[in-house]
Design an enzyme around this catalytic site. Structure first.
Site, PDB file in Angstrom:
ATOM      1  N   LYS A 192       0.835  -1.198   0.000  1.00  0.00           N
ATOM      2  CA  LYS A 192       0.000   0.000   0.000  1.00  0.00           C
ATOM      3  C   LYS A 192       0.882   1.265   0.000  1.00  0.00           C
ATOM      4  O   LYS A 192       2.112   1.185   0.183  1.00  0.00           O
ATOM      5  CB  LYS A 192      -0.912  -0.037   1.228  1.00  0.00           C
ATOM      6  CG  LYS A 192      -1.994  -1.142   1.166  1.00  0.00           C
ATOM      7  CD  LYS A 192      -2.721  -1.211   2.500  1.00  0.00           C
ATOM      8  CE  LYS A 192      -3.922  -2.137   2.467  1.00  0.00           C
ATOM      9  NZ  LYS A 192      -4.544  -2.239   3.827  1.00  0.00           N
ATOM     10  N   TYR A 228     -12.285  -2.751  -2.941  1.00  0.00           N
ATOM     11  CA  TYR A 228     -12.776  -2.721  -1.564  1.00  0.00           C
ATOM     12  C   TYR A 228     -14.305  -2.704  -1.486  1.00  0.00           C
ATOM     13  O   TYR A 228     -14.862  -2.258  -0.474  1.00  0.00           O
ATOM     14  CB  TYR A 228     -12.170  -1.528  -0.821  1.00  0.00           C
ATOM     15  CG  TYR A 228     -10.757  -1.783  -0.331  1.00  0.00           C
ATOM     16  CD1 TYR A 228     -10.451  -2.915   0.433  1.00  0.00           C
ATOM     17  CD2 TYR A 228      -9.720  -0.898  -0.617  1.00  0.00           C
ATOM     18  CE1 TYR A 228      -9.154  -3.150   0.887  1.00  0.00           C
ATOM     19  CE2 TYR A 228      -8.420  -1.132  -0.159  1.00  0.00           C
ATOM     20  CZ  TYR A 228      -8.152  -2.271   0.596  1.00  0.00           C
ATOM     21  OH  TYR A 228      -6.874  -2.505   1.053  1.00  0.00           O
ATOM     22  N   PHE A 268     -14.919   2.923   8.186  1.00  0.00           N
ATOM     23  CA  PHE A 268     -13.564   3.247   7.723  1.00  0.00           C
ATOM     24  C   PHE A 268     -13.455   3.290   6.201  1.00  0.00           C
ATOM     25  O   PHE A 268     -12.364   3.536   5.669  1.00  0.00           O
ATOM     26  CB  PHE A 268     -12.552   2.249   8.303  1.00  0.00           C
ATOM     27  CG  PHE A 268     -12.801   0.798   7.945  1.00  0.00           C
ATOM     28  CD1 PHE A 268     -12.335   0.269   6.757  1.00  0.00           C
ATOM     29  CD2 PHE A 268     -13.509  -0.034   8.813  1.00  0.00           C
ATOM     30  CE1 PHE A 268     -12.558  -1.066   6.418  1.00  0.00           C
ATOM     31  CE2 PHE A 268     -13.735  -1.373   8.491  1.00  0.00           C
ATOM     32  CZ  PHE A 268     -13.260  -1.884   7.283  1.00  0.00           C
ATOM     33  N   ARG A 279      -0.896 -14.316   4.370  1.00  0.00           N
ATOM     34  CA  ARG A 279      -1.608 -13.672   5.487  1.00  0.00           C
ATOM     35  C   ARG A 279      -0.810 -13.823   6.788  1.00  0.00           C
ATOM     36  O   ARG A 279      -0.759 -12.914   7.606  1.00  0.00           O
ATOM     37  CB  ARG A 279      -3.022 -14.252   5.661  1.00  0.00           C
ATOM     38  CG  ARG A 279      -3.950 -14.072   4.453  1.00  0.00           C
ATOM     39  CD  ARG A 279      -4.744 -12.807   4.409  1.00  0.00           C
ATOM     40  NE  ARG A 279      -5.563 -12.498   5.545  1.00  0.00           N
ATOM     41  CZ  ARG A 279      -6.330 -11.405   5.613  1.00  0.00           C
ATOM     42  NH1 ARG A 279      -6.366 -10.539   4.593  1.00  0.00           N
ATOM     43  NH2 ARG A 279      -7.047 -11.167   6.674  1.00  0.00           N
ATOM     44  N   THR A 324      -4.710  -7.725  10.847  1.00  0.00           N
ATOM     45  CA  THR A 324      -5.085  -6.460  10.210  1.00  0.00           C
ATOM     46  C   THR A 324      -4.593  -5.259  11.019  1.00  0.00           C
ATOM     47  O   THR A 324      -4.067  -4.298  10.460  1.00  0.00           O
ATOM     48  CB  THR A 324      -6.622  -6.399  10.057  1.00  0.00           C
ATOM     49  OG1 THR A 324      -7.046  -7.544   9.318  1.00  0.00           O
ATOM     50  CG2 THR A 324      -7.055  -5.134   9.344  1.00  0.00           C
ATOM     51  N   ARG A 364       3.211  -6.410   9.495  1.00  0.00           N
ATOM     52  CA  ARG A 364       2.387  -5.354  10.102  1.00  0.00           C
ATOM     53  C   ARG A 364       2.859  -5.017  11.514  1.00  0.00           C
ATOM     54  O   ARG A 364       2.829  -3.851  11.917  1.00  0.00           O
ATOM     55  CB  ARG A 364       0.905  -5.760  10.054  1.00  0.00           C
ATOM     56  CG  ARG A 364       0.334  -5.584   8.641  1.00  0.00           C
ATOM     57  CD  ARG A 364      -0.948  -6.325   8.456  1.00  0.00           C
ATOM     58  NE  ARG A 364      -1.699  -5.888   7.276  1.00  0.00           N
ATOM     59  CZ  ARG A 364      -2.833  -6.466   6.878  1.00  0.00           C
ATOM     60  NH1 ARG A 364      -3.331  -7.490   7.538  1.00  0.00           N
ATOM     61  NH2 ARG A 364      -3.453  -6.015   5.812  1.00  0.00           N
ATOM     62  N   ASN A 408      -1.569  -0.006   7.512  1.00  0.00           N
ATOM     63  CA  ASN A 408      -1.058  -1.350   7.824  1.00  0.00           C
ATOM     64  C   ASN A 408      -0.295  -1.993   6.661  1.00  0.00           C
ATOM     65  O   ASN A 408      -0.127  -3.208   6.620  1.00  0.00           O
ATOM     66  CB  ASN A 408      -2.188  -2.244   8.346  1.00  0.00           C
ATOM     67  CG  ASN A 408      -3.269  -2.462   7.328  1.00  0.00           C
ATOM     68  OD1 ASN A 408      -3.239  -1.893   6.235  1.00  0.00           O
ATOM     69  ND2 ASN A 408      -4.231  -3.307   7.656  1.00  0.00           N
ATOM     70  N   HIS A 417      -1.941  -5.395   1.554  1.00  0.00           N
ATOM     71  CA  HIS A 417      -3.186  -6.140   1.350  1.00  0.00           C
ATOM     72  C   HIS A 417      -2.815  -7.543   0.898  1.00  0.00           C
ATOM     73  O   HIS A 417      -1.852  -7.710   0.141  1.00  0.00           O
ATOM     74  CB  HIS A 417      -4.040  -5.481   0.251  1.00  0.00           C
ATOM     75  CG  HIS A 417      -5.176  -6.372  -0.172  1.00  0.00           C
ATOM     76  ND1 HIS A 417      -6.374  -6.420   0.504  1.00  0.00           N
ATOM     77  CD2 HIS A 417      -5.269  -7.289  -1.169  1.00  0.00           C
ATOM     78  CE1 HIS A 417      -7.163  -7.315  -0.082  1.00  0.00           C
ATOM     79  NE2 HIS A 417      -6.513  -7.860  -1.093  1.00  0.00           N
ATOM     80  N   GLU A 425     -10.114 -10.951  -6.986  1.00  0.00           N
ATOM     81  CA  GLU A 425      -9.216  -9.794  -6.907  1.00  0.00           C
ATOM     82  C   GLU A 425      -8.153  -9.781  -8.008  1.00  0.00           C
ATOM     83  O   GLU A 425      -7.861  -8.719  -8.561  1.00  0.00           O
ATOM     84  CB  GLU A 425      -8.523  -9.763  -5.538  1.00  0.00           C
ATOM     85  CG  GLU A 425      -9.453  -9.399  -4.398  1.00  0.00           C
ATOM     86  CD  GLU A 425      -8.786  -9.426  -3.038  1.00  0.00           C
ATOM     87  OE1 GLU A 425      -9.406  -8.938  -2.081  1.00  0.00           O
ATOM     88  OE2 GLU A 425      -7.649  -9.927  -2.915  1.00  0.00           O
TER      89      GLU A 425
HETATM   90  P1  IDP Z   1      -7.214  -7.154   5.815  1.00  0.00           P
HETATM   91  O1  IDP Z   1      -6.479  -6.122   4.995  1.00  0.00           O
HETATM   92  O2  IDP Z   1      -6.365  -7.725   6.916  1.00  0.00           O
HETATM   93  O3  IDP Z   1      -7.850  -8.230   4.969  1.00  0.00           O
HETATM   94  P2  IDP Z   1      -9.903  -6.060   6.154  1.00  0.00           P
HETATM   95  O4  IDP Z   1     -10.781  -6.340   7.329  1.00  0.00           O
HETATM   96  O5  IDP Z   1     -10.235  -6.729   4.863  1.00  0.00           O
HETATM   97  O6  IDP Z   1      -8.397  -6.391   6.580  1.00  0.00           O
HETATM   98  O7  IDP Z   1      -9.876  -4.480   5.962  1.00  0.00           O
HETATM   99  C1  IDP Z   1      -9.340  -3.924   4.783  1.00  0.00           C
HETATM  100  C2  IDP Z   1      -8.449  -2.762   5.142  1.00  0.00           C
HETATM  101  O8  IDP Z   1      -9.258  -1.720   5.692  1.00  0.00           O
HETATM  102  C3  IDP Z   1      -7.420  -3.047   6.235  1.00  0.00           C
HETATM  103  O9  IDP Z   1      -6.236  -3.647   5.732  1.00  0.00           O
HETATM  104  C4  IDP Z   1      -7.153  -1.658   6.770  1.00  0.00           C
HETATM  105  O10 IDP Z   1      -6.277  -0.932   5.890  1.00  0.00           O
HETATM  106  C5  IDP Z   1      -8.531  -1.021   6.676  1.00  0.00           C
HETATM  107  N1  IDP Z   1      -9.277  -1.118   7.941  1.00  0.00           N
HETATM  108  C6  IDP Z   1      -9.918  -2.192   8.423  1.00  0.00           C
HETATM  109  N2  IDP Z   1     -10.500  -1.932   9.602  1.00  0.00           N
HETATM  110  C7  IDP Z   1     -10.202  -0.636   9.865  1.00  0.00           C
HETATM  111  C8  IDP Z   1     -10.504   0.248  10.951  1.00  0.00           C
HETATM  112  O11 IDP Z   1     -11.168  -0.111  11.921  1.00  0.00           O
HETATM  113  N3  IDP Z   1     -10.028   1.524  10.850  1.00  0.00           N
HETATM  114  C9  IDP Z   1      -9.279   1.961   9.793  1.00  0.00           C
HETATM  115  N4  IDP Z   1      -8.964   1.155   8.760  1.00  0.00           N
HETATM  116  C10 IDP Z   1      -9.411  -0.119   8.798  1.00  0.00           C
HETATM  117 MG    MG Z   2      -9.339  -8.071   3.553  1.00  0.00          MG
END
Ligand code: IDP
Ligand code: MG
Length: 150
Positions: free
Chosen positions: A9, A49, A57, A85, A91, A102, A112, A115, A126
């Site tokens: 990212k 997304y 968010f 992962r 996350t 991370r 973070n 992806h 994807e």
């Molecule tokens: P992942 O990237 O570990 O699969 P997801 O739940 O799919 O996590 O969320 C996608 C992305 O959205 C996360 O990687 C993060 O950048 C962002 N995100 C998820 N939850 C939050 C939050 O509570 N606050 C801010 N950003 C978030």
């Molecule tokens: Mg995800």
């Protein structure tokens, strides 16, 4: 062999962590089969997304992923989706285990760094958003016999 989409990212690119993150996947024995540098437009961001649309968010996430270029890659290997992962970690960097990307490079969930597809169906949806079939290269790696069992 299973494939997964990985994005470094904007924060990972801006902070000069492309080599570090890619190196961890390489050293794990995973195989890179596609890569490009992408200035993500809002349409691609929204498609990628879509599952998060409506969440609190979401708007910030779209701003984040479109704020600066990303590195998009496809990685291949046995159970590669789970393997990547694991290497990336939870996350939220504050919940991620030490030794994960991370944890080691992040402190906020909204920054973070990476992806990675979260399951086979997600990967199948994807990968075509980011790569045409002719951009994914099947190749024979000389070290395969030292990394993979027969
Ligand atoms: P992942 O990237 O570990 O699969 P997801 O739940 O799919 O996590 O969320 C996608 C992305 O959205 C996360 O990687 C993060 O950048 C962002 N995100 C998820 N939850 C939050 C939050 O509570 N606050 C801010 N950003 C978030
Ligand atoms: Mg995800």
């Amino acid at each position: 062999m299973q494939r997964t989409l990985v994005l470094i990212k904007p924060d990972g690119v801006q902070r000069g962590l492309v080599g570090e993150i890619t190196g961890r996947l390489e050293r794990r024995g995973l195989k890179l089969v596609a890569a490009k540098f992408v200035d993500v437009d809002p349409e691609l961001a929204a498609r990628h997304y879509a599952i998060h649309k409506g969440k609190p968010f979401y708007d910030g996430l779209i701003r984040y992923i479109t704020s600066s270029p990303v590195v998009a890659m496809v990685w291949e290997g046995p159970a590669v989706i789970e393997a990547v992962r694991q290497t990336m970690g939870a996350t939220d960097p504050r919940q991620a285990s030490p030794g994960t990307v991370r944890h080691d490079f992040g402190i906020e969930i909204g920054r973070n760094l990476t992806h990675a597809s979260d399951g086979p169906q997600t990967a199948e949806q994807e990968i075509p958003l980011w790569f045409g079939p002719d951009e994914i290269v099947s190749w024979s790696r000389d070290s395969d016999g030292w990394i993979l069992e027969d």
